[in-house]
Design an enzyme around this catalytic site. Structure first.
Site, short mmCIF file in Angstrom:
data_model
loop_
_atom_site.label_atom_id
_atom_site.label_comp_id
_atom_site.label_asym_id
_atom_site.label_seq_id
_atom_site.Cartn_x
_atom_site.Cartn_y
_atom_site.Cartn_z
N HIS A 167 9.56 -0.45 8.36
CA HIS A 167 8.75 -1.65 8.66
C HIS A 167 8.73 -2.65 7.51
O HIS A 167 8.99 -3.83 7.67
CB HIS A 167 7.30 -1.25 8.96
CG HIS A 167 7.13 -0.32 10.10
ND1 HIS A 167 7.21 -0.71 11.42
CD2 HIS A 167 6.87 1.02 10.14
CE1 HIS A 167 7.00 0.32 12.21
NE2 HIS A 167 6.79 1.38 11.47
N ASP A 201 0.85 -1.20 0.00
CA ASP A 201 0.00 0.00 0.00
C ASP A 201 0.89 1.26 0.00
O ASP A 201 0.88 2.03 0.94
CB ASP A 201 -0.95 0.01 1.22
CG ASP A 201 -0.21 -0.04 2.56
OD1 ASP A 201 0.95 -0.51 2.61
OD2 ASP A 201 -0.81 0.38 3.57
O1 RIB Z 1 2.60 -0.43 10.97
C1 RIB Z 1 3.48 -0.30 9.92
C2 RIB Z 1 2.78 -0.62 8.61
O2 RIB Z 1 1.71 0.29 8.44
C3 RIB Z 1 3.65 -0.49 7.39
O3 RIB Z 1 3.27 -1.46 6.44
C4 RIB Z 1 3.33 0.89 6.89
O4 RIB Z 1 3.55 1.02 5.51
C5 RIB Z 1 1.89 1.07 7.26
O5 RIB Z 1 1.08 0.53 6.28
CA CA Z 2 2.81 -0.80 4.12
#
Ligand code: RIB
Ligand code: CA
Length: 318
Positions: free
Chosen positions: A240, A10
């Site tokens: 992340h 996303d």
């Molecule tokens: O919590 C971190 C996640 O949430 C990652 O995938 C970031 O891109 C958001 O979508």
């Molecule tokens: Ca993400």
């Protein structure tokens, strides 16, 4: 042999960096990107995926997927974290390519069936596409090599509620289907990703090495960095989504526990992920669905950051 992967995303600032890794790393064969709502609307997610692949000078299939959650009402996209355009509200060049006509879920089903036992699906957004793929073909559980999910939090606490991580909170019903299914699964959640902080100096090295794509990664990182400064008081960002790829290629940088996963779908703890350790028995079997997963409970933060920087300064998309 490089590992064939589908990257479900996303994009999103941290997604963009992970896409750069997936496009550049010689040990990854990127079969395609599938897009989902989450950090942005589905239209913006697909636009950004197309743009990032173009900036890398590559041609990779992109299939559009879930526009909203399975059951709950959609939360507004977090413009204060990723910008309204998902890439820190920087100005972006126009996009010239198009997504496939095929849906994300169908793309996942077709690719996995074409190479049973080989394909890893790495999912770094809300999990509607994988839930829909599973509904189209329940046999995927035995045909996918592994599902790697960036999402959830076991002991770390949440980042959008006291207990919920964003990807799981955005579609807890889909997450329950995916995390409780009987396929080989690795969860890379906040317990691991919050140990990793990409500092501005390291980011500058990546920008320098990645050309036109690096410029977008760097400018959007600046916006994301402001959020981390205000929200967590740290100078740098947690990468992340890149961590899911780091686990795939360098699992030695993570500590893993085995356990059965469940997702709370309603109420105050909506979006919380629970892990019942494989070795323990509880009062009944409610917490032990499917197959135990590998759950990352810690990470060697500096090792992960070094690997990301090394990857994006050594390998550049052709
Ligand atoms: O919590 C971190 C996640 O949430 C990652 O995938 C970031 O891109 C958001 O979508
Ligand atoms: Ca993400």
């Amino acid at each position: 042999m490089p590992t064939p992967i589908i990257f479900d995303t996303d994009p999103g600032v941290d997604d963009a960096q992970a896409i750069a890794i997936a496009l550049a790393h010689p040990d990854i064969e990127l079969l395609g990107l599938t897009t989902t709502f989450g950090n942005v609307t589905i239209e913006v997610a697909t636009h950004n995926a197309l743009l990032l692949v173009e900036l890398a000078g590559q041609s990779i299939p992109i299939a559009q997927g879930a526009a909203g959650p399975l059951v709950k009402t959609k939360n507004p996209p977090p413009g204060h974290i990723h910008g309204d355009n998902g890439l820190g509200d920087i100005s972006l060049p126009p996009v010239e390519t198009q997504a496939l006509k095929q849906s994300a879920a169908q793309f996942i089903v077709d690719q996995v069936n074409a190479r049973p036992g080989e394909v890893v699906v790495v999912a770094v957004g809300p999990l509607g596409n994988l839930a829909a793929a599973l509904q189209l073909d329940p046999g995927l559980v035995d045909k996918v090599k592994r599902v790697v999910v960036m999402g959830g939090s076991i002991r770390e606490g949440g980042n959008v509620t006291p207990v919920a991580e964003a990807n799981i909170f955005n579609d807890p019903h889909a997450a329950a289907k995916v995390l409780e299914a009987s396929w080989p699964l690795t969860l890379v959640g906040l317990d691991a990703t919050h140990r990793c902080v990409l500092d501005p100096q390291s980011m500058a090295r990546i920008v320098e090495a990645q050309g036109a794509l690096g410029k977008v990664l760097g400018e959007s990182y600046a916006f994301y960095r402001n959020f981390y400064q205000q929200a967590l008081g740290i100078d740098g960002c947690c990468p992340h989504d890149s961590c899911a790829l780091v686990w795939l290629l360098r699992p030695d940088l993570f500590s893993v526990e085995r356990g059965y996963l469940s997702v709370v779908t309603d109420g105050l703890a909506e979006g919380q992920t629970l892990m019942a350790p494989e070795s323990r028995e509880f009062v009944d079997s409610r917490w032990s669905h499917g197959t135990p997963a590998d759950v990352c409970m810690n990470a060697n933060g500096s090792g992960v950051i070094d690997w990301i920087v090394e990857t994006l300064t050594t390998h550049r998309s052709p």
